[in-house]
Write an enzyme that holds these catalytic residues in place. Structure first.
Site, PDB file in Angstrom:
ATOM      1  N   PHE A 145       0.864  -1.178   0.000  1.00 56.15           N
ATOM      2  CA  PHE A 145       0.000   0.000   0.000  1.00 56.15           C
ATOM      3  C   PHE A 145       0.897   1.224   0.000  1.00 56.15           C
ATOM      4  O   PHE A 145       1.531   1.548   1.007  1.00 56.15           O
ATOM      5  CB  PHE A 145      -0.945   0.047   1.194  1.00 56.15           C
ATOM      6  N   ASP A 230       9.592   2.823   1.747  1.00 57.04           N
ATOM      7  CA  ASP A 230       8.400   3.609   2.057  1.00 57.04           C
ATOM      8  C   ASP A 230       8.175   3.528   3.560  1.00 57.04           C
ATOM      9  O   ASP A 230       7.605   2.568   4.073  1.00 57.04           O
ATOM     10  CB  ASP A 230       7.198   3.058   1.285  1.00 57.04           C
ATOM     11  N   LYS A 259       3.012  11.479   6.764  1.00 59.62           N
ATOM     12  CA  LYS A 259       2.156  11.285   7.925  1.00 59.62           C
ATOM     13  C   LYS A 259       2.676  12.002   9.168  1.00 59.62           C
ATOM     14  O   LYS A 259       2.410  13.183   9.359  1.00 59.62           O
ATOM     15  CB  LYS A 259       1.920   9.790   8.160  1.00 59.62           C
TER      16      LYS A 259
END
Length: 404
Positions: A145, A230, A259
């Site tokens: 994801f 990531d 984030k």
């Protein structure tokens, strides 16, 4: 109370009426928050065990971050990258130092960071490695994801994210996560990068086998391929170290961050790499109006400084062990498997008992907010400011739900 007195039912109905249904939220309507706690429009408090998918690693409204935002709001919020502002260099330098890299390229969202990483890797492949024009490929993992842009969903194996959004972008090879032999076999003379999550969050906090990440690092070095990590969810203290790669002493060629970098206040993402990689970009080849804006940089500087103390990494590691012990005690009592790394946990519920969604609904009724994924799995990712007592509370409420 009845529905005409409570505000939540009406707010939920309005949200359903006026918004596109690209999410399926729990029927909770938050109006305020502080630390690890949320309060809804009817005054009910909830323990936040999701932390905005790790965007709120430092909790809601952390005083140091809020102060930085307020101070910057009073001076300057946006210039665009047509000019330089007085927060920009400090942010890029301090984040580069935290990452042990030469350069930083700021963007806004995690998906933008991933797209940036893909573009940089391809350009590096053509200009440095010598890949023939238009032939660059990137190796990625099943269950990944990385976002939901059209390019990123092109190599997703989640049909909910991928279906009906074609035609799909070529140039990606998907291999099983954790299978080093398959990854090595997929690399050819046109491969420019391997793009991986060190821990797959959306898949249910899936931790790869020990030795996998060092193996990926070695294969990439041997084959002259960039290793792109990531760390948008797994990084910045979530797993008990600054980066999840740190658990096995692995240093990728490129970090993708986001984030938590925005402190739960503004969207901030970044790519960090050395000059021989990020240096391939020249003016006009990539950018963003809001990327690296003054408000974002001011908040993110304070995020980096909080991490530089090591306090939050230690909290995550120590409290994560308490969380692990509590959750492992529920295996065989409603849970069939638990995966924990720092304050990040994936829990597989016995599917004969309930779905992950049902478990999260029941937890919400008991004042704990979590998120389901992939059927009977739920994820816990509380803010790193959570206390021992609050962890015990979350585990106790989960135990009650599983025996409900």
């Amino acid at each position: 109370m009845v529905d005409d007195i409570l505000r939540t039912p009406g707010a939920v109905r309005d949200a359903e009426r006026w918004t596109a249904h690209n999410y399926h939220p729990l029927p909770v309507v938050i109006s305020s928050a502080e630390g690890a706690w949320l309060t809804d429009v009817d005054g009910r408090r909830y323990l936040d065990c999701l932390a905005g998918y790790s965007a709120l690693n430092f909790g809601h409204r952390h005083p140091q971050l809020i102060a930085a935002a307020h101070a910057q709001l009073d001076r300057l919020t946006l210039t665009s990258r047509a000019f330089i502002h007085d927060q920009f260099a400090d942010f890029c330098r301090e984040l580069a130092e935290l990452c042990g890299k030469d350069l930083v390229l700021p963007m806004n969202t995690g998906a933008e960071a991933v797209e940036t990483g893909i573009k940089v890797a391809r350009k590096w492949g053509y200009q440095v490695k010598g890949v023939a024009a238009g032939q660059a490929n990137i190796v990625v993992a099943e269950g990944n994801f990385h976002g939901r842009t059209t390019t990123i969903v092109s190599f997703s194996t989640d049909e909910d994210a991928r279906a009906d959004f074609g035609p799909y972008t070529p140039g990606f090879t998907v291999v099983p996560y954790g299978d080093l032999d398959a990854l090595a076999a997929a690399i050819d003379e046109n491969t420019v990068a391997v793009l991986l999550e060190p821990i797959q969050g959306e898949q249910g906090v899936v931790v790869p086998p020990e030795g996998y990440l060092p193996g990926v690092r070695q294969v990439c070095t041997d084959r002259n391929v960039l290793f792109i990590a990531d760390e948008i969810q797994s990084g910045l203290g979530r797993t008990g170290t600054t980066f999840a790669c740190d658990h096995e002493g692995v240093v990728p060629d490129m970090y993708l961050l986001g984030k938590a970098l925005g402190g739960g206040i503004v969207p901030v993402s970044a790519v960090a790499a050395n000059a021989d990689v990020l240096g391939v970009l020249k003016p006009g080849q990539h950018g963003s109006t809001f990327g690296g804006n003054p408000l974002a940089c001011a908040v993110a500087i304070e995020v980096v400084r909080l991490l530089a103390t090591g306090e939050f990494q230690r909290r995550s590691a120590e409290l994560g062990e308490r969380l692990r012990a509590g959750l492992e005690g529920l295996i065989g009592r409603g849970l069939v498997a638990v995966r924990v790394r720092g304050l990040w946990a994936g829990l597989d519920i016995d599917p004969t008992l309930m779905s992950g969604r049902e478990a999260c609904e029941r937890l919400a009724e008991r004042g704990v907010l979590a998120k389901d994924t992939h059927g009977s799995t739920i994820r816990l990712a509380p803010p790193l400011v959570i206390t021992e007592e609050e962890i015990d509370l979350a585990v106790a409420q989960l135990a009650t739900v599983l025996t409900y």
